[in-house]
Structure formats: structure tokens, C-alpha cells
Design an enzyme around this catalytic site. Structure first.
Site, PDB file in Angstrom:
ATOM      1  N   TYR A  27      -1.404  10.229  -6.331  1.00  0.00           N
ATOM      2  CA  TYR A  27      -1.913   8.953  -5.828  1.00  0.00           C
ATOM      3  C   TYR A  27      -0.765   7.953  -5.679  1.00  0.00           C
ATOM      4  O   TYR A  27      -0.645   7.263  -4.657  1.00  0.00           O
ATOM      5  CB  TYR A  27      -2.974   8.384  -6.773  1.00  0.00           C
ATOM      6  CG  TYR A  27      -3.272   6.926  -6.527  1.00  0.00           C
ATOM      7  CD1 TYR A  27      -3.853   6.509  -5.332  1.00  0.00           C
ATOM      8  CD2 TYR A  27      -2.957   5.962  -7.482  1.00  0.00           C
ATOM      9  CE1 TYR A  27      -4.114   5.164  -5.094  1.00  0.00           C
ATOM     10  CE2 TYR A  27      -3.214   4.624  -7.251  1.00  0.00           C
ATOM     11  CZ  TYR A  27      -3.790   4.218  -6.065  1.00  0.00           C
ATOM     12  OH  TYR A  27      -4.041   2.888  -5.834  1.00  0.00           O
ATOM     13  N   GLY A  82      -2.049  -1.232  -6.335  1.00  0.00           N
ATOM     14  CA  GLY A  82      -3.368  -1.117  -6.924  1.00  0.00           C
ATOM     15  C   GLY A  82      -3.410  -0.196  -8.124  1.00  0.00           C
ATOM     16  O   GLY A  82      -2.663   0.780  -8.206  1.00  0.00           O
ATOM     17  N   GLN A 130      -2.228 -10.891  -3.580  1.00  0.00           N
ATOM     18  CA  GLN A 130      -2.350 -10.093  -2.357  1.00  0.00           C
ATOM     19  C   GLN A 130      -3.824  -9.920  -2.028  1.00  0.00           C
ATOM     20  O   GLN A 130      -4.630  -9.585  -2.891  1.00  0.00           O
ATOM     21  CB  GLN A 130      -1.677  -8.734  -2.550  1.00  0.00           C
ATOM     22  CG  GLN A 130      -1.822  -7.788  -1.369  1.00  0.00           C
ATOM     23  CD  GLN A 130      -3.021  -6.866  -1.495  1.00  0.00           C
ATOM     24  OE1 GLN A 130      -3.513  -6.612  -2.583  1.00  0.00           O
ATOM     25  NE2 GLN A 130      -3.519  -6.380  -0.372  1.00  0.00           N
ATOM     26  N   TYR A 132      -6.855  -8.341   0.624  1.00  0.00           N
ATOM     27  CA  TYR A 132      -7.355  -7.489   1.697  1.00  0.00           C
ATOM     28  C   TYR A 132      -8.577  -8.150   2.317  1.00  0.00           C
ATOM     29  O   TYR A 132      -9.415  -8.696   1.606  1.00  0.00           O
ATOM     30  CB  TYR A 132      -7.802  -6.127   1.161  1.00  0.00           C
ATOM     31  CG  TYR A 132      -6.709  -5.151   0.843  1.00  0.00           C
ATOM     32  CD1 TYR A 132      -5.814  -4.724   1.823  1.00  0.00           C
ATOM     33  CD2 TYR A 132      -6.590  -4.618  -0.433  1.00  0.00           C
ATOM     34  CE1 TYR A 132      -4.823  -3.804   1.534  1.00  0.00           C
ATOM     35  CE2 TYR A 132      -5.606  -3.697  -0.739  1.00  0.00           C
ATOM     36  CZ  TYR A 132      -4.721  -3.290   0.256  1.00  0.00           C
ATOM     37  OH  TYR A 132      -3.754  -2.386  -0.035  1.00  0.00           O
ATOM     38  N   HIS A 269       3.630  -0.125   4.264  1.00  0.00           N
ATOM     39  CA  HIS A 269       2.742   0.168   3.136  1.00  0.00           C
ATOM     40  C   HIS A 269       3.234   1.418   2.406  1.00  0.00           C
ATOM     41  O   HIS A 269       2.449   2.245   1.949  1.00  0.00           O
ATOM     42  CB  HIS A 269       1.299   0.372   3.624  1.00  0.00           C
ATOM     43  CG  HIS A 269       0.255  -0.110   2.670  1.00  0.00           C
ATOM     44  ND1 HIS A 269      -0.489  -1.233   2.874  1.00  0.00           N
ATOM     45  CD2 HIS A 269      -0.170   0.381   1.480  1.00  0.00           C
ATOM     46  CE1 HIS A 269      -1.337  -1.415   1.882  1.00  0.00           C
ATOM     47  NE2 HIS A 269      -1.166  -0.443   1.009  1.00  0.00           N
ATOM     48  N   ASP A 300       9.622  -4.509   2.385  1.00  0.00           N
ATOM     49  CA  ASP A 300       9.344  -3.475   1.388  1.00  0.00           C
ATOM     50  C   ASP A 300       9.149  -2.164   2.120  1.00  0.00           C
ATOM     51  O   ASP A 300       9.019  -2.147   3.343  1.00  0.00           O
ATOM     52  CB  ASP A 300       8.113  -3.814   0.531  1.00  0.00           C
ATOM     53  CG  ASP A 300       6.797  -3.634   1.277  1.00  0.00           C
ATOM     54  OD1 ASP A 300       6.394  -2.471   1.508  1.00  0.00           O
ATOM     55  OD2 ASP A 300       6.166  -4.643   1.642  1.00  0.00           O
TER      56      ASP A 300
END
Length: 370
Positions: A27, A82, A130, A132, A269, A300
Site C-alpha cells: 500500500y 493517508g 490537505q 480531497y 501523487h 513532490d
């Protein structure tokens, strides 16, 4: 394995791979599709070179840099990630304490394992939230209001996940958020008892920001309804700094500056969304040229060393963010491991500065560089 064994990001990843259950490691480590996007970005970073300079007095060097008018002790901060507590219990707060010690921003994920208020307090204010967009957006704006009430000054809107990318390594393990344990996961955990005893016995990690009335979160829920009108609404509603993260297109970058955002974050990402995306480090230079020298541009994706940080700064970034390698350090050695990797990255950067004739990271030093 002792934290003293961490001398590089590669060490941290190798040790984390031994300790973490396969599901958790994949993950954190996995990327979209066949992972060619991650390989392409790594190849692009490796292909960049720095300009060695000689016979300059570089005996005193500063790694400090200014970001949004405040001084940070390093030119790299912590990207939003996350479910960090999967790497080790309390990982979110380890990262927050690190941010406070070095006065760098800690990106607090929408799907953090620890409430956003608790992280902000532990980070002593050095935290950005952050966000979403998901569903119809009602919960998204509630969360933004909550972050504002908590005292966050900077909001990072992540825009590169209209749909969650397919990461086969996750899918093969049946990884889901919220975290669920079935027979396959139970076997995986049984074969990694050290992690299981220290992590699961403290309670399985949860998405702590959604333990609030009226707002559930489904990781797989479509985020495709976000538009430029959504951004305009958020700009009007958010009084602090607004960063848009996940930008890989010059036309989009220009439109964002016209929309009044305070900074653009060039990012793929971590190659976790679109396998065929261009290498972010290559787009960084193009986006910097398009928006000019005065628009803050952050970077990043794929940074693995202090030299990578210097490459990104040379290519046009004002600041950089580190992601999964910090989770690997925590998995490998806890808070001591995190500090050791941070020091290794700092030393790598300092040495690279000496080799390239730099004593500071002022933007003036990077005009016309590689």
C-alpha cells in the site's frame, strides 16, 4: 532492526519491507498500473545532473529557506499521506513533532489516522491541511470549515484524483480503507508478528477525521465532480493560503495563477494515480517557466535523497515535500529511525551544496542553473 542501520532512503525501504505485512508495505510502496510511471520519474530524476563548482568557500552552509514568508530549517517538508499509523502506532504524531523541530510544514491528510486538531497541536502550528473533494462536495466544505476552526492557516487542495488510481499490488492484497481484516490479512499479519503486536493491539488504524456526525468517507467514492467553479468557491471560503497539489500541465498552471491560488504543487501523487503521466521533475521546469519567478511552486514525487532535493530546487521548485520514505523510516526504526533518515537527507543535501559551490538556498542561486 536498529535505527542506526538507516543511512539512506534505500536502507529505510529495505528494512521496512522486512518488518511490514506485505499488504501494508505494498500500500505504501505501490504505484499505478505496471508502475512504469514511477520508474519513468525515477529515471528522469537520475538523468538530471548538478553543476560541480570548485575553490569556493563553502565552509559555512545553511539549509534554511523561506516559505510563505516564514523561515523553515530545511527545504523539504512532509507530504500528506493517508493512514500513516499503519507504518507504526503514533506515526502521525512522530511526523508532527519532526515538523515542529525543523519548522517545516506537515501535510495533514484528509484520511490521516489522527484527528487534524491533535496533529496541529503536536506540530506546534507547522501543519497544512490537505483536502480531497468527494461526492457532492458538502462534506468537503465541512472539513475545510473544521480545519479553519482548528487554526490551520494553509489548505492544500489535491486535484489529481478524480477517480482513485488502480494499484494492482493493493488490489491483490484486498487492501481497503476503512481498514478491514479478513482471512488473507490475518495470515499476512500472523507472519509479521512484530508489527501485529505493536500495531493491531493498539487498535486498528482508522480515518480519524471522519469520526464526526454527518460525514462518512468512502475512499472509492468518485471525486470527478470537482470543477474550476469548485476551486473558486473554495478560494472565496478559505481566508488563508491555498495550495493546489497535483499539477502536471502548463495550461492548468497558468489557469491556477489566474484563479488566485497562492502556490502550485507539481506532483504525480507519487505515481499512484495515472501510470502514463509525465515525469513531474520534467514538468517542473516547464511550469516554472510558464508562471514566472514570482509564483510559489512546490514539488513532490520520487524524492529519495538530498541530491534529489537540490535537483528539484535547481529545476524551479521553491520547496519540496517527502512522502513514503518517511513512512519507511518509521516502520524500520520508529521515531529514532525517522530522525536518522531526516539527518541523512540533510547531510546529503549539505554535501551536495558544498560540491556545487552553494552556501545558501536563496532563489538567486538557482537562476540559470541546471
Amino acid at each position: 532492526m536498529a535505527a542506526g542501520a538507516i543511512h539512506s532512503a534505500e536502507d529505510a525501504r529495505r528494512l521496512a519491507r522486512r518488518r511490514l505485512p506485505w499488504m501494508v508495505f505494498d500500500y505504501i510502496d505501490g504505484a499505478a498500473g505496471r508502475e512504469t510511471g514511477a520508474a519513468r520519474n525515477r529515471a528522469a530524476l537520475d538523468a538530471l545532473t548538478l553543476r560541480p563548482r570548485i575553490l569556493r568557500d563553502v565552509s559555512r552552509r545553511s539549509l534554511a529557506i523561506r516559505i510563505f514568508g516564514a523561515e523553515a530549517d530545511r527545504p523539504f517538508g512532509i507530504a500528506p499521506m493517508g493512514m500513516c499509523n499503519l507504518s507504526a502506532p503514533g506515526a502521525d504524531l512522530m511526523l508532527a513533532r519532526l515538523a515542529a523541530r525543523y519548522r517545516v510544514p506537515h501535510g495533514v491528510s484528509t484520511v490521516a489516522s489522527t484527528p487534524l486538531e491533535t496533529i496541529l497541536e503536536a506540530a506546534e502550528g507547522y501543519a497544512w491541511f490537505q483536502l480531497y473533494f468527494s461526492g457532492d462536495g458538502s462534506g468537503t466544505f465541512k472539513l475545510a470549515e473544521r480545519a479553519r476552526a482548528a487554526g490551520y492557516q494553509t489548505l492544500v487542495l489535491t486535484v489529481d484524483v478524480p477517480e482513485v488510481g488502480r494499484r494492482p499490488r493493493e488490489l491483490r492484497h484486498g487492501f481497503k480503507m476503512p481498514f478491514r481484516i479478513g482471512p488473507r490479512q490475518f495470515l499476512d499479519f500472523a507472519l509479521h508478528p512484530r508489527w501485529s503486536l505493536t500495531t493491531l493491539l493498539k487498535g486498528k488504524p482508522v480515518m480519524a477525521n471522519f469520526e464526526m456526525e454527518g460525514y462518512d468517507f468512502d475512499r472509492t467514492e468518485s471525486r470527478a465532480r470537482a470543477t474550476w467553479d469548485t476551486l473558486a468557491r473554495l478560494r472565496d471560503a478559505w481566508p488563508g493560503k491555498l495550495v493546489v497539489k497535483g499539477v502536471l500541465d502548463v495550461e492548468d498552471a497558468r489557469a491556477l495563477t489566474a484563479a488566485g491560488v497562492d502556490a502550485i504543487q507539481v506532483s504525480s501523487h507519487g505515481a499512484r494515480q495515472l501510470e502514463a503521466a509525465p515525469a513531474p521533475i520534467e514538468m517542473l521546469r516547464k511550469i516554472r517557466a510558464a508562471v514566472g519567478p514570482d509564483v510559489p511552486v512546490f514539488y513532490d514525487s520520487g524524492i529519495r535523497s538530498g541530491e534529489d532535493v537540490l535537483k528539484a530546487l535547481s529545476a524551479g521548485a521553491d520547496f519540496t515535500f517527502l512522502g513514503r520514505i518517511l513512512q519507511f523510516a518509521i516502520a524500520a526504526g520508529g521515531e529514532a529511525g525517522l530522525e536518522q533518515l531526516w539527518e541523512a537527507l540533510s547531510e546529503e543535501l549539505s554535501i551536495a551544496m558544498a560540491q556545487t559551490g552553494l552556501t545558501s538556498l536563496s532563489a538567486d542561486n538557482f537562476q540559470g542553473r541546471s
